[in-house]
Write a protein that holds these residues in place. Structure first.
Motif, mmCIF file in Angstrom:
data_model
loop_
_atom_site.group_PDB
_atom_site.id
_atom_site.type_symbol
_atom_site.label_atom_id
_atom_site.label_comp_id
_atom_site.label_asym_id
_atom_site.label_seq_id
_atom_site.Cartn_x
_atom_site.Cartn_y
_atom_site.Cartn_z
ATOM 1 N N LYS A 126 38.094 59.388 17.431
ATOM 2 C CA LYS A 126 36.932 58.770 17.985
ATOM 3 C C LYS A 126 37.069 58.017 16.397
ATOM 4 O O LYS A 126 35.773 57.097 16.512
ATOM 5 N N TYR A 127 37.062 58.063 15.400
ATOM 6 C CA TYR A 127 36.608 57.222 13.748
ATOM 7 C C TYR A 127 37.549 55.927 14.757
ATOM 8 O O TYR A 127 37.075 54.700 13.960
ATOM 9 N N GLN A 130 35.600 54.013 16.841
ATOM 10 C CA GLN A 130 34.602 53.231 16.113
ATOM 11 C C GLN A 130 34.897 52.161 14.572
ATOM 12 O O GLN A 130 33.469 51.780 14.007
#
Length: 534
Positions: A126-127, A130
């Motif tokens: 997820k990060y 991003q």
């Protein structure tokens, strides 16, 4: 001090990163590998920083309450690297809330450091996708010889660490000396001898042995208060692998609850809807209905369970390694139809993948990757696990190896080893580290002894450590919440109360209505992608 990390005139070429570059968007990696070397960085020698450098790292606060820099090991690392770490320490109980705040717009650290500090399931991909966590493969290829060698020597590690977009966003803790088994079977040898019974070798013989344990006054207290069999609902004390005696192992790999996944001929199987699973539950229900299994098995905690084995009042226990030496390993059993003896293997290697990551606020990723790569040096990883060289816990021998010293009674382990507990650091206990150390003799059964008993019967058919995309994770979570809760509920109900024959068809139908088929398609997609990762 004003630290000047300028750029030298010598550029690094793109070819330096080819070996570990992922198959996804390479822009970030290309930027790493065409950037110029910081002028204050020693690329290979020590110290890493020519001028004193400070990095901010988020980590877990040890039970001692100490700052990590209070430990001799980290003091020596700072001297060697010329890098001071400003530790932002948070107790494990408060970490989830703190972590969420950091990623939601708080003041990010330069890096995250600790055994499993980031969730493999929800944080890394997820990060990373991003841009909050930066890709590491280019830095590894250029600045991290220990990591690079490990990934080249163990291609499966690279597959396990590679996100769906082809990048590596986090680094692991590794233990190649870790046990290949989790919960295994132990039998009370004292009781067997008292009753002059042989070691059971089949599920039918185990049933007869448990009946004998129940029906006799063992211990001579004129009470039939002994417990024929006991277990717990966690992966170090559960009975899932016993299901292999009925033709298919049921296993727990990633979750604290059962995920019921296995891979057979490259197809992902959900074991909790297979006939072998049903047969195994029927067998356990028979044991429970006849009073041969501890009624607290589904509710007891580890403290209660351990107290029972410590007293020697359990006949057969599913456990990691009971302290009571009256218990001996009971090898896997043949099934009622002559099924061969099998048990679930958990191959040693990567323990947790989210143990170190560099954020996009870090202005010195080259020095940072060199710093963490130093932790993967065999000698440093050995010290993080066994204690500092020259201290009380690790003694150098004349043959160049190191002998561990058992913790004296009443001693403080932190002070004795001069390193924090292993969950508060990052390391790789490779086979090379294992070869460097000689364990102090204890005179007691070790987990290695247990693994040696079970080794001929171990089967590795687990779903691999593969990353999911954020979308796949969301979909899996949506289905798994209902599916896992329902399966766990029926698992306990059928074992305790029976009824599986009558309710089986409706159970399978309901699971598919909950999205089991769709969930399995996602698992298969992830597995197929993992298989093609290079």
């Amino acid at each position: 001090m004003n630290h000047k990390w300028g750029l030298s005139t010598v550029a690094l070429t793109l070819s330096m990163a080819v070996g570990l570059a992922g198959c996804g968007d390479k822009q970030a990696v290309d930027k790493q590998t065409t950037a110029q070397v910081p002028s204050d960085l020693n690329v290979t020698d020590f110290p890493i920083a020519k001028e004193k450098l400070t990095l901010n790292m988020a980590a877990f606060k040890p039970p001692s309450g100490k700052d990590l820099n209070d430990y001799k090991f980290f003091q020596e690392i700072e001297t060697k690297t010329n890098i001071h770490i400003n530790w932002n320490l948070t107790p494990g109980s408060s970490w989830q809330e703190k972590k969420n705040l950091l990623f939601a717009g708080g003041e990010l650290p330069d890096a995250f450091y600790a055994h499993g500090i980031l969730s493999e399931d929800t944080d890394v991909v997820k990060y990373g996708s991003q841009g909050i966590l930066i890709p590491l493969e280019g830095y590894i290829d250029t600045y991290a010889p220990n990591l690079k060698k490990m990934l080249l020597d163990n291609p499966v590690y690279k597959k396990q660490l590679t996100a769906p977009d082809g990048h590596i966003y986090s680094l692991p803790t590794i233990d190649e000396t870790y046990s290949r088994t989790k919960s295994t079977m132990f039998i009370n040898k004292k009781w067997l001898d008292e009753l002059k019974l042989p070691m059971p070798t089949t599920t039918d013989e185990l049933y007869q042995t448990l009946k004998a344990f129940k029906d006799n006054d063992l211990g001579g207290n004129h009470k039939k208060d002994q417990i024929p069999m006991s277990f717990q609902q966690n992966w170090n004390n559960d009975l899932n692998s016993l299901f292999g005696a009925f033709g298919r192992i049921d296993r727990d790999v990633h979750k604290s609850g059962n995920n019921h996944l296995s891979v057979e001929n490259n197809k992902v199987i959900y074991t909790a809807v297979q006939p072998e699973y049903k047969a195994a539950i029927q067998y356990v229900n028979k044991l429970i209905s006849e009073g041969l299994v501890d009624q607290e098995s589904f509710t007891q905690d580890t403290k209660v369970f351990n107290a029972k084995t410590a007293k020697g009042i359990v006949g057969v226990a599913f456990d990691w390694n009971p302290a009571n030496q009256d218990y001996v390993s009971l090898p896997p059993l043949k099934g009622p139809a002559g099924q061969k003896q099998v048990w679930a293997e958990y191959p040693a290697g990567i323990l947790l993948r989210g143990s170190f990551a560099i954020t996009n606020v870090n202005k010195h990723p080259e020095a940072t990757i060199r710093w963490i790569d130093n932790m993967y040096d065999p000698t440093n990883s050995m010290q993080l696990n066994k204690g500092v060289i020259g201290g009380q816990s690790l003694k150098e021998r004349s043959d160049g190896k190191y002998e561990t010293v058992n913790l004296p009674q009443g001693a403080n382990e932190d002070d004795f080893k001069q390193v924090p507990p292993t969950a508060y650091s990052v390391w790789a206990t490779t086979k090379a580290v294992g070869d460097m150390t000689i364990a102090a003799a204890t005179g007691k059964r070790s987990k290695v002894d247990i693994d040696n008993v079970y080794a001929p019967f171990l089967v590795n058919n687990a779903f691999p450590k593969a990353y999911f995309t954020a979308e796949e994770n969301d979909q899996i979570s949506r289905y798994l919440t209902d599916v896992d809760a329902y399966v766990s509920k029926m698992y306990a109900k059928w074992m305790m109360s029976g009824g599986i024959d009558k309710e089986w068809d409706d159970y399978v139908k309901k699971l598919n209505e909950m999205g089991l088929d769709k969930m399995m398609k996602i698992y298969q997609t992830v597995y197929d992608r993992y298989q093609t990762t290079k």
